[in-house]
Design a protein around this motif. Structure first.
Motif, mmCIF file in Angstrom:
data_model
loop_
_atom_site.group_PDB
_atom_site.id
_atom_site.type_symbol
_atom_site.label_atom_id
_atom_site.label_comp_id
_atom_site.label_asym_id
_atom_site.label_seq_id
_atom_site.Cartn_x
_atom_site.Cartn_y
_atom_site.Cartn_z
ATOM 1 N N ILE A 54 0.855 -1.192 0.000
ATOM 2 C CA ILE A 54 0.000 0.000 0.000
ATOM 3 C C ILE A 54 0.883 1.231 0.000
ATOM 4 N N VAL A 55 0.884 1.946 -1.101
ATOM 5 C CA VAL A 55 1.693 3.158 -1.201
ATOM 6 C C VAL A 55 0.873 4.370 -0.769
ATOM 7 N N THR A 56 -0.367 4.475 -1.268
ATOM 8 C CA THR A 56 -1.267 5.557 -0.856
ATOM 9 C C THR A 56 -1.946 5.126 0.445
ATOM 10 N N ARG A 57 -1.574 5.775 1.560
ATOM 11 C CA ARG A 57 -2.131 5.363 2.856
ATOM 12 C C ARG A 57 -3.018 6.439 3.478
ATOM 13 N N ARG A 58 -3.096 7.569 2.804
ATOM 14 C CA ARG A 58 -4.031 8.628 3.197
ATOM 15 C C ARG A 58 -4.678 9.167 1.923
ATOM 16 N N PRO A 59 -5.943 9.582 1.986
ATOM 17 C CA PRO A 59 -6.553 10.184 0.802
ATOM 18 C C PRO A 59 -5.741 11.397 0.350
ATOM 19 N N LEU A 60 -5.549 11.517 -0.940
ATOM 20 C CA LEU A 60 -4.856 12.682 -1.506
ATOM 21 C C LEU A 60 -5.866 13.490 -2.301
ATOM 22 N N ILE A 61 -6.189 14.679 -1.802
ATOM 23 C CA ILE A 61 -7.071 15.586 -2.538
ATOM 24 C C ILE A 61 -6.183 16.405 -3.474
ATOM 25 N N ILE A 75 -9.243 20.252 -12.663
ATOM 26 C CA ILE A 75 -9.871 19.039 -12.139
ATOM 27 C C ILE A 75 -9.513 18.927 -10.655
ATOM 28 N N THR A 76 -10.426 18.413 -9.875
ATOM 29 C CA THR A 76 -10.130 18.066 -8.482
ATOM 30 C C THR A 76 -10.451 16.589 -8.295
ATOM 31 N N LEU A 77 -9.437 15.828 -7.883
ATOM 32 C CA LEU A 77 -9.612 14.393 -7.702
ATOM 33 C C LEU A 77 -9.226 13.996 -6.282
ATOM 34 N N ILE A 78 -9.783 12.902 -5.831
ATOM 35 C CA ILE A 78 -9.400 12.334 -4.537
ATOM 36 C C ILE A 78 -8.857 10.934 -4.805
ATOM 37 N N ASP A 79 -7.582 10.761 -4.539
ATOM 38 C CA ASP A 79 -6.948 9.454 -4.727
ATOM 39 C C ASP A 79 -7.002 8.693 -3.411
ATOM 40 N N LEU A 80 -7.538 7.490 -3.445
ATOM 41 C CA LEU A 80 -7.703 6.675 -2.239
ATOM 42 C C LEU A 80 -6.765 5.468 -2.288
ATOM 43 N N PRO A 81 -6.489 4.862 -1.133
ATOM 44 C CA PRO A 81 -5.634 3.665 -1.126
ATOM 45 C C PRO A 81 -6.179 2.586 -2.054
ATOM 46 N N GLY A 82 -5.267 1.882 -2.706
ATOM 47 C CA GLY A 82 -5.678 0.807 -3.597
ATOM 48 C C GLY A 82 -6.242 -0.374 -2.821
ATOM 49 N N MET A 83 -7.269 -0.968 -3.387
ATOM 50 C CA MET A 83 -7.918 -2.106 -2.722
ATOM 51 C C MET A 83 -7.017 -3.337 -2.754
#
Length: 635
Positions: free
Chosen positions: A58-65, A129-137
């Motif tokens: 898991i690289v993304t461990r917090r939501p990135l807005i 654009i505004t995106l929210i990147d979440l941890p990968g499942m």
């Protein structure tokens, strides 16, 4: 119109953490995908830079807005909300900052947190654009990952995408069966009709030879209202040799244009088309949601502002200001009690009787009805009446019924009025205590000691008014018992009483003749103890009994009406109104003392913290409202 998304970004920046805390959901693009779906590559392609952490697990461990804002001039700059005054031009430094900020909150291990990181990137190479990147499942924990990591990630994703304002960007790899796509499966849970889900198919270029993703891209396998867009991800080799992003985008378009299966849909494929599509989707969604948005922000601002006013300002040690506060609270409390009792605070929302209306109901409906239901002879039989008459005669033979017998029987009935009357007072007193306890003021949450003091004094006022009212009710009954006025003008006349007795006696004889066994209780008895009246009553005795009962009932009805009227007036005047009149004076006498101000206006430690938090919320909401007012005439 072109600056719509940046304006909404400014609103989100103004709200900061309150956006999440207050549950204010802006239109947003939420990126969802498994760890191997190419999610990071899609985001970096949209930005045109390598800036996301990479690695195994898991690289993304917090939501990135991620806020992308087009800027025709200037260089590419990244700014984090937790470092608002620091502009970062080196995107490898942006990657390191994301890693450092993640570790600061969740440590070096593989835990996750729902607390987002906010990053704004302005560049001439992006669209708004505004995106929210979440941890990968993920399906199973690996290494140091918590045993329930998959459930934690799932819950976080659901929390973000269940909101109707979220457009779901579902990333799926083309070299996997679309029916098993984790992103589409979880999107389907909250968006079963596929109305706000857009599919992104990655890794099209590495599919097995002889296969293609055309059925996926055209929505034949899994239809979505917003459709699918194909993307070519950069390979690890491209990343290692630092292939320039613009070169990758050119190669991506060449792939779709020259591919036999995709060339007829090439104009709706690729990163550039994805950027434009997401920009348009987000703008339309914002325009549609804007009125609700503005209303919600303004309503929350009003509520927060009023709540902040309730907390007031720190006043410890300021005697003059403390005095004003105490005086205002006493006046507000006394006014609330008085107005509710007088019916001047009636509300459409109230579905139950309250205040004065409830007291009136208790007295005129419940108490008055209870008095009327008292049966004066429910425990006194005809035989008891006969015995009372005979006892009053003693050894004498009286031509008329002795007055002593009438008075004895009348007093027995009058005594029955005392307990219901005292019970009515007790019921009203209990209700008043409960009512005063339920009168709440906003200042109570700030000054609990003052609330306790007000309630204590108010209870004392009620008790001081209860005692004389109780004594007055007892005196009412005592006065009625002290003198039996058989000359009362409304009392049944002797002639009428005898006339009724004659009728009742004839009715009795008729019943005896019809059924000798059906005789009123108390008239005959098989046993005749020496201390009982003779077994069989004579005609004279029977008529005297009927006469006496008629007189007693007539007199009792007169007294019952008088007592009910006197008791209701006594409770209303001596207890209810007197309590209201004394309340404010007693509160002023005992509370408006400068030496006691610090004690009764003591603030609990959490109050300054709440006041500060509300002040920050009001400031943020006010900034957001001002920014929203800039958006005019959106067509």
């Amino acid at each position: 119109m072109e600056k719509l998304i940046p304006l909404v970004n400014r609103v989100q920046d103004a709200l900061g953490r309150f956006e999440r805390e207050e549950g204010i959901s802006f239109p947003r693009l939420v990126v969802v995908g498994s760890q191997s779906s190419g999610k990071s590559s899609v985001l970096e392609s949209l930005v045109g830079k390598d800036f996301l952490p990479r690695g195994s697990g898991i690289v993304t461990r917090r939501p990135l807005i991620l806020q992308l804002e087009y800027s025709p001039r200037g260089s590419e700059i990244g700014v984090f909300s937790h470092k608002p005054n620091t502009q970062i031009r080196d995107f490898s430094e942006i990657r390191r900052e994301i890693e450092a900020e993640t570790e600061r909150l969740v440590g070096r291990r593989c835990g996750i947190s729902p607390e987002p990181i906010r990053l704004k990137i302005t560049s001439p190479n992006v669209v708004d654009i505004t995106l929210i990147d979440l941890p990968g499942m993920t399906k199973v924990p690996v290494g140091d990952q918590p045993h329930d990591i998959s459930e934690q990630i799932r819950k976080m994703i659901i929390d973000y995408i269940k909101d109707k304002n979220s457009i779901i960007l579902a990333i799926s790899a083309a070299n996997q069966d679309l029916a098993n796509s984790d992103s589409l499966r979880i999107a389907h849970e909250v968006d079963p009709q596929g109305e706000r889900t857009i599919g992104v198919i990655t890794k099209i270029d590495i599919m097995d030879r002889g296969t293609d993703a055309l059925s996926m891209l055209t929505g034949k396998l899994y239809p979505l209202a917003l459709g699918y867009i194909g993307i070519i991800c950069r390979s690890q080799e491209d990343i290692n040799r630092q292939k320039l992003m613009h070169q990758h985008l050119e190669d991506e378009m060449n792939f779709f244009i020259t591919h036999e299966k995709y060339k007829h849909i090439a104009n709706k494929m690729g990163t550039k088309y994805l950027s434009i599509t997401l920009n348009n989707l987000l703008k339309k969604h914002i325009i549609k949601s804007l009125p609700v948005f503005k209303k919600k922000i303004n309503e929350r601002l009003r509520n927060a502002d009023n709540e902040l006013k309730n907390y007031g300002i720190p006043i410890q040690g300021n005697r003059d200001f403390q005095g004003v506060v105490v005086l205002n609270i006493i006046t507000a409390f006394s006014g609330a009690v008085s107005k509710t009792m007088e019916g001047r605070l009636a509300s459409e929302q109230q579905c139950e009787l309250n205040g004065g209306a409830q007291i009136r109901h208790m007295l005129f409906s419940i108490y008055a009805k209870e008095l009327m239901n008292i049966d004066p002879f429910n425990a006194v039989s005809d035989q008891d009446i006969r015995t009372a008459i005979l006892n009053s005669q003693g050894i004498r033979s009286n031509y008329l019924i002795p007055q002593d017998a009438l008075e004895i029987l009348i007093k027995i009935q009058i005594n029955k009025l005392l307990q219901p009357s005292l019970k009515a007072l007790e019921t009203i007193a209990d209700y008043m205590k409960s009512f005063i306890k339920d009168v709440t003021l906003p200042e109570y949450q700030v000054y609990p000691n003052l609330q306790n003091s007000i309630l204590h004094i108010a209870q004392g006022v009620l008790e001081s008014c209860n005692k004389p009212t109780n004594e007055f009710i007892n005196e009412i009954i005592e006065n009625e018992l002290a003198f039996i006025n058989l000359d009362h003008p409304k009392l049944l006349s002797v002639e009428e009483a005898y006339k009724r007795a004659e009728i009742e006696y004839k009715d009795l004889l008729r019943v005896r003749l019809e059924n000798a066994s059906n005789v009123k209780a108390g008239w005959f008895s098989r046993s005749n103890p020496v201390n009982k009246a003779p077994e069989i009553a004579s005609e004279r005795e029977t008529k005297d009994m009927f006469f006496t009962r008629n007189i007693v009932i007539s007199y009792f009805n007169i007294i019952r009406k008088n007592v009910g009227d006197y008791v209701i007036k006594a409770i209303m005047t001596l207890f209810v109104k007197k309590s209201i009149e004394k309340l404010q004076n007693e509160l002023l006498t005992h509370l408006y003392l400068k030496d006691n101000f610090d004690e009764i206006l003591y603030e609990s430690p959490e109050i300054p913290q709440k006041r500060q938090a509300l002040a920050e919320l009001v400031t943020s909401l006010r900034k957001a409202a001002i920014i929203l007012d800039e958006i005019r005439d959106m067509d």
